[in-house]
Write a protein that holds these residues in place. Structure first.
Motif, PDB file in Angstrom:
ATOM      1  N   LEU A  44       6.606   3.017   0.359  1.00  0.00           N
ATOM      2  CA  LEU A  44       5.355   2.390   0.845  1.00  0.00           C
ATOM      3  C   LEU A  44       4.878   3.066   2.126  1.00  0.00           C
ATOM      4  CD1 LEU A  44       6.282  -1.406   0.396  1.00  0.00           C
ATOM      5  CD2 LEU A  44       5.004   0.061  -1.177  1.00  0.00           C
ATOM      6  N   ILE A  51       0.849  -1.192   0.000  1.00  0.00           N
ATOM      7  CA  ILE A  51       0.000   0.000   0.000  1.00  0.00           C
ATOM      8  C   ILE A  51       0.886   1.244   0.000  1.00  0.00           C
ATOM      9  CG2 ILE A  51      -1.843   1.258   1.229  1.00  0.00           C
ATOM     10  CD1 ILE A  51      -2.324  -1.320   2.853  1.00  0.00           C
ATOM     11  N   GLU A  88       5.565  -3.627  13.005  1.00  0.00           N
ATOM     12  CA  GLU A  88       5.119  -2.785  14.120  1.00  0.00           C
ATOM     13  C   GLU A  88       3.592  -2.698  14.197  1.00  0.00           C
ATOM     14  OE1 GLU A  88       6.491   1.357  15.727  1.00  0.00           O
ATOM     15  OE2 GLU A  88       5.435   1.657  13.838  1.00  0.00           O
ATOM     16  N   CYS A  98       8.330   1.301  11.782  1.00  0.00           N
ATOM     17  CA  CYS A  98       7.400   0.302  11.230  1.00  0.00           C
ATOM     18  C   CYS A  98       8.054  -1.064  11.061  1.00  0.00           C
ATOM     19  CB  CYS A  98       6.916   0.733   9.844  1.00  0.00           C
ATOM     20  SG  CYS A  98       6.662   2.482   9.674  1.00  0.00           S
ATOM     21  N   ASP A 152       2.774  -5.996   2.713  1.00  0.00           N
ATOM     22  CA  ASP A 152       3.232  -5.010   3.711  1.00  0.00           C
ATOM     23  C   ASP A 152       3.717  -5.660   5.006  1.00  0.00           C
ATOM     24  OD1 ASP A 152       2.666  -2.245   2.619  1.00  0.00           O
ATOM     25  OD2 ASP A 152       0.727  -3.194   2.270  1.00  0.00           O
TER      26      ASP A 152
END
Ligand code: CIR
Length: 256
Positions: free
Chosen positions: A245, A18, A66, A251, A61
């Protein structure tokens, strides 16, 4: 201090992840892998044990671990990601977390509540949770209720622009807080020693503190200098392929 970090290797399918910034182009998978190697090296240099999970091609993804959980000293709270394509990423993470916590210390955010870990910022025993496009009111409510069971507190911050709370904030301990964009003027953060990240370097607000070292994304000189001036050791890590991304340093790991 953190003892453990969990990361997950990026999948080849990450090119379909995404993004809100298609103009940056698709990530280069080979380069992303190399950047991930370096990220792991940087973490290891901060005296933590790094658990490295295999890539999962089903979820583009899924290297952004995280978002699947919030792990505290006393409990782990499994999230319920608001992004549909990411919702089942939690399943494998539950199995991993069971290696660290007994089942009675594992909590779950459930529908209609949604929550992604990127919306949670830990400041000692208090947790700020962003109400965002991914984390809804009910998710915030459940999260705070669960925290309270373990002696923690939580409060909600409404997001206006950014994807996750930690897209624009990073707590560096000792009351030091990196702030960017919509968070610069928020009253709720006014008592921190705020390090303001300039508009042109806003991506670098997503740094991570790991045992008195701060990992800073490569190429953000003003941010790096400001953090060094506070006395931290800084390690730069290039995350250019993850940035495509909307992902960054925080993350890519769970730290606890
Ligand atoms: C997503 O949109 O879900 C991923 N492409 C990026 C997730 C970034 N995660 C984070 O900020 N914690």
């Amino acid at each position: 201090m953190f003892k453990n970090v969990i990361v997950k290797r990026p999948s080849k399918s990450m090119v379909e992840g995404i993004t809100s910034q298609p103009k940056l182009g698709k990530p280069d998978y080979e380069l992303a892998l190399k950047q991930h190697d370096k990220y792991i090296e940087a973490l290891k240099a901060c005296n933590v044990n790094v658990t490295i999970l295999d890539a999962d091609e089903r979820f583009p993804d899924s290297c952004f671990v995280e978002d699947t959980a919030v792990i505290t000293k006393n409990c782990a709270i499994i999230s319920n990601p608001g992004a549909k394509s990411r919702n089942k990423e939690t399943e494998d993470m539950i199995e991993t977390i069971k290696q660290f916590f007994t089942e009675d210390k594992i909590e779950y955010i459930t529908a209609p509540g949604t929550l992604e870990g990127g919306d949670v910022m830990m400041v000692g025993n208090h947790f700020y949770v962003g109400e965002s496009a991914r984390t809804n009111k009910e998710g915030c409510r459940q999260f705070i209720e669960k925290l309270e069971k373990y002696g923690y507190t939580g409060s909600v911050v409404e997001l206006e622009q950014v994807l996750h709370l930690k897209t624009g904030l990073a707590y560096l301990e000792n009351n030091n807080l990196l702030v960017a964009g919509e968070f610069v003027d928020k009253d709720v953060f006014k008592d921190f020693n705020r390090i303001i990240i300039s508009e042109d370097e806003s991506y670098s607000a997503n740094c991570i503190w790991v045992n008195d070292t701060v990992l800073v994304p490569f190429g953000y000189e003003k941010a790096k200098k400001a953090i060094e001036e506070k006395g931290y050791r800084v390690i730069e890590a290039d995350t250019s392929e993850y940035r495509k991304l909307d992902g960054g340093l925080s993350c890519l790991s769970l730290r606890f």
